[in-house]
Design a protein around this motif. Structure first.
Motif, PDB file in Angstrom:
ATOM      1  N   ARG A  88       5.836   7.669   0.611  1.00  0.00           N
ATOM      2  CA  ARG A  88       6.012   6.235   0.417  1.00  0.00           C
ATOM      3  C   ARG A  88       4.759   5.546  -0.106  1.00  0.00           C
ATOM      4  O   ARG A  88       4.812   4.409  -0.550  1.00  0.00           O
ATOM      5  CB  ARG A  88       6.427   5.582   1.746  1.00  0.00           C
ATOM      6  N   ARG A  89       3.611   6.237  -0.044  1.00  0.00           N
ATOM      7  CA  ARG A  89       2.357   5.635  -0.488  1.00  0.00           C
ATOM      8  C   ARG A  89       2.260   5.636  -2.014  1.00  0.00           C
ATOM      9  O   ARG A  89       2.668   6.595  -2.679  1.00  0.00           O
ATOM     10  CB  ARG A  89       1.167   6.397   0.075  1.00  0.00           C
ATOM     11  N   TRP A  94      -7.139   9.525  -1.543  1.00  0.00           N
ATOM     12  CA  TRP A  94      -8.109   9.123  -0.537  1.00  0.00           C
ATOM     13  C   TRP A  94      -7.608   7.953   0.301  1.00  0.00           C
ATOM     14  O   TRP A  94      -7.837   7.883   1.501  1.00  0.00           O
ATOM     15  CB  TRP A  94      -9.445   8.772  -1.197  1.00  0.00           C
ATOM     16  N   ALA A  95      -6.904   7.014  -0.342  1.00  0.00           N
ATOM     17  CA  ALA A  95      -6.352   5.882   0.411  1.00  0.00           C
ATOM     18  C   ALA A  95      -5.339   6.372   1.440  1.00  0.00           C
ATOM     19  O   ALA A  95      -5.292   5.875   2.579  1.00  0.00           O
ATOM     20  CB  ALA A  95      -5.708   4.888  -0.549  1.00  0.00           C
ATOM     21  N   THR A  96      -4.537   7.364   1.050  1.00  0.00           N
ATOM     22  CA  THR A  96      -3.565   7.930   1.978  1.00  0.00           C
ATOM     23  C   THR A  96      -4.262   8.645   3.119  1.00  0.00           C
ATOM     24  O   THR A  96      -3.858   8.531   4.282  1.00  0.00           O
ATOM     25  CB  THR A  96      -2.638   8.906   1.238  1.00  0.00           C
ATOM     26  N   TRP A 101      -6.022   8.967   8.757  1.00  0.00           N
ATOM     27  CA  TRP A 101      -7.143   9.074   9.700  1.00  0.00           C
ATOM     28  C   TRP A 101      -7.121   7.928  10.706  1.00  0.00           C
ATOM     29  O   TRP A 101      -7.457   8.119  11.875  1.00  0.00           O
ATOM     30  CB  TRP A 101      -8.465   9.103   8.942  1.00  0.00           C
ATOM     31  N   ARG A 102      -6.737   6.727  10.257  1.00  0.00           N
ATOM     32  CA  ARG A 102      -6.605   5.619  11.213  1.00  0.00           C
ATOM     33  C   ARG A 102      -5.514   5.934  12.235  1.00  0.00           C
ATOM     34  O   ARG A 102      -5.670   5.663  13.431  1.00  0.00           O
ATOM     35  CB  ARG A 102      -6.274   4.312  10.475  1.00  0.00           C
ATOM     36  N   ALA A 137      -4.140  18.983   4.177  1.00  0.00           N
ATOM     37  CA  ALA A 137      -3.007  19.809   3.768  1.00  0.00           C
ATOM     38  C   ALA A 137      -1.936  19.028   3.017  1.00  0.00           C
ATOM     39  O   ALA A 137      -1.003  19.631   2.474  1.00  0.00           O
ATOM     40  CB  ALA A 137      -2.378  20.477   4.995  1.00  0.00           C
ATOM     41  N   ILE A 138      -2.054  17.697   2.975  1.00  0.00           N
ATOM     42  CA  ILE A 138      -0.963  16.911   2.388  1.00  0.00           C
ATOM     43  C   ILE A 138      -0.829  17.145   0.890  1.00  0.00           C
ATOM     44  O   ILE A 138       0.233  16.875   0.314  1.00  0.00           O
ATOM     45  CB  ILE A 138      -1.132  15.404   2.673  1.00  0.00           C
TER      46      ILE A 138
END
Length: 386
Positions: A88-89, A94-96, A101-102, A137-138
């Motif tokens: 969906r991103r 890096w933004a994903t 990470w958050r 891994a994404i």
């Protein structure tokens, strides 16, 4: 509220199968967690060995169908959900990663608080650590996801006599602390260990979940019926057969093995449970394609949509019932009566989740994790696409 590609999935867009699987498997989570609080003159695999014939039957059923089978399914669905977020991103890789990470940070902090205040066997921290590492891994190719998943499964299968399924130790002071101060001190010692070692066991279902999420296998079962049917039959069969050495031992049908045999039966139970988790997920998704959306189905699906809140509510019940400085029923309840308590706790969470659904309320901890993950005010009302 109008959803965007970067926001959480709207309730009206959610597939029934995964939510139904999460909701129903919370019953298995309750059954798996609660018996480890029990004490007795002799304990094996979390089961007192001095129970009645009914207790022995309950032990066999839980060891065969529940222990080590529910958590892998949640690991699969956890990876599946991460794949949905990635899909969906619309931003950069890096933004994903920073978004995930958050999310992992929220899980780690929430897991630490959960383990310290409620249930030392917390899995949220382990999921958080797994996600922190798993973001790399994404972008892997499919074959690498499956190759690494198999390697971690092989690691789980290595001979070992330390498996929880055959452990002869009674609940320790971190599980049943005599007072709150001891509880905090002892749990802070073991919680990081659980959080950092847990991802080893959850890595295989997480990576397979990423792979399945890319293909939307659980959301579009009609396009993957052959795979789902084969996974359901093979997974459940392997789970049941692979559990028998441990299940028959715990229910005192056969003697506890020793030596090399002992080092094999625990890993066999764990590996077959991981495969069984895949089978359970496939089976429930197939059932979801056949049943009508009635009141019971909607209530269990609502529980799955609020699985984090319901999981934490279960821990509140275990804390009140078993903690020595509260009700202290670890010596009073048996395997069978604890199973009834677990079923009752699950039904209570189903009732409360359905009330939240009727009130159009997402759930407090689901709301919290979404707010921090997406760094925006996510409405407590489930998102509906206009």
């Amino acid at each position: 509220m109008t959803t965007t590609e970067q926001g959480p999935t709207a309730v009206t867009e959610r597939a029934l199968g995964p939510d139904l699987a999460r909701g129903f498997m919370l019953l298995f989570i309750a059954l798996a967690n609660s018996h480890y609080f029990l004490r007795g003159p002799s304990v094996l695999g979390g089961y007192p060995q001095d129970g009645s014939a009914i207790d022995r039957a309950a032990t066999w059923l839980i060891a065969t169908f529940v222990d080590g089978r529910a958590f892998p399914m949640f690991g699969l669905l956890f990876g599946y959900g991460v794949a949905q977020i990635v899909r969906r991103r619309t931003g950069t890789a890096w933004a994903t990663r920073f978004l995930l990470w958050r999310r992992s940070l929220v899980l780690v902090v929430l897991g630490l608080l959960h383990a310290t205040l409620l249930y030392v066997g917390d899995i949220l921290g382990a999921y958080g650590v797994l996600l922190f590492l798993g973001v790399w891994a994404i972008r892997w190719k499919d074959r690498w996801l499956l190759i690494v998943a198999v390697l971690f499964l092989a690691l789980t299968a290595l001979p070992s006599d330390t498996s929880l399924s055959i452990n002869a130790d009674p609940p320790d002071v971190s599980m049943l602390p005599p007072d709150f101060g001891t509880q905090v001190v002892e749990r802070l010692k073991v919680t990081p260990l659980i959080a950092f070692l847990g991802p080893i066991g959850f890595a295989t279902p997480f990576l397979v979940g990423l792979w399945a999420g890319r293909r939307r296998i659980l959301e579009r079962p009609a396009e993957h019926l052959r795979l789902l049917k084969a996974t359901a039959v093979a997974g459940v069969t392997i789970a049941v057969l692979g559990a028998q050495p441990v299940a028959l031992t715990l229910s005192r049908v056969i003697d506890r093995p020793t030596g090399d045999t002992l080092s094999l039966v625990g890993p066999l139970h764990d590996v077959s449970g991981t495969i069984g988790g895949f089978g359970y997920a496939a089976l429930i998704v197939l059932i979801a394609t056949r049943i009508r959306r009635g009141r019971v189905t909607e209530a269990i699906a609502a529980t799955g949509q609020r699985s984090l809140t319901c999981y934490l509510m279960q821990s509140v019940i275990w804390t009140v019932v078993f903690t020595p400085y509260l009700l202290d029923l670890s010596d009073t309840l048996t395997v069978a009566t604890t199973a009834l308590l677990a079923a009752g706790a699950w039904m209570l969470t189903v009732f409360l989740a359905d009330r939240m659904r009727r009130a159009n309320y997402r759930g407090p901890f689901e709301l919290l994790i979404r707010r921090i993950t997406y760094r925006t005010g996510v409405s407590s009302r489930p998102a509906v696409r206009r």
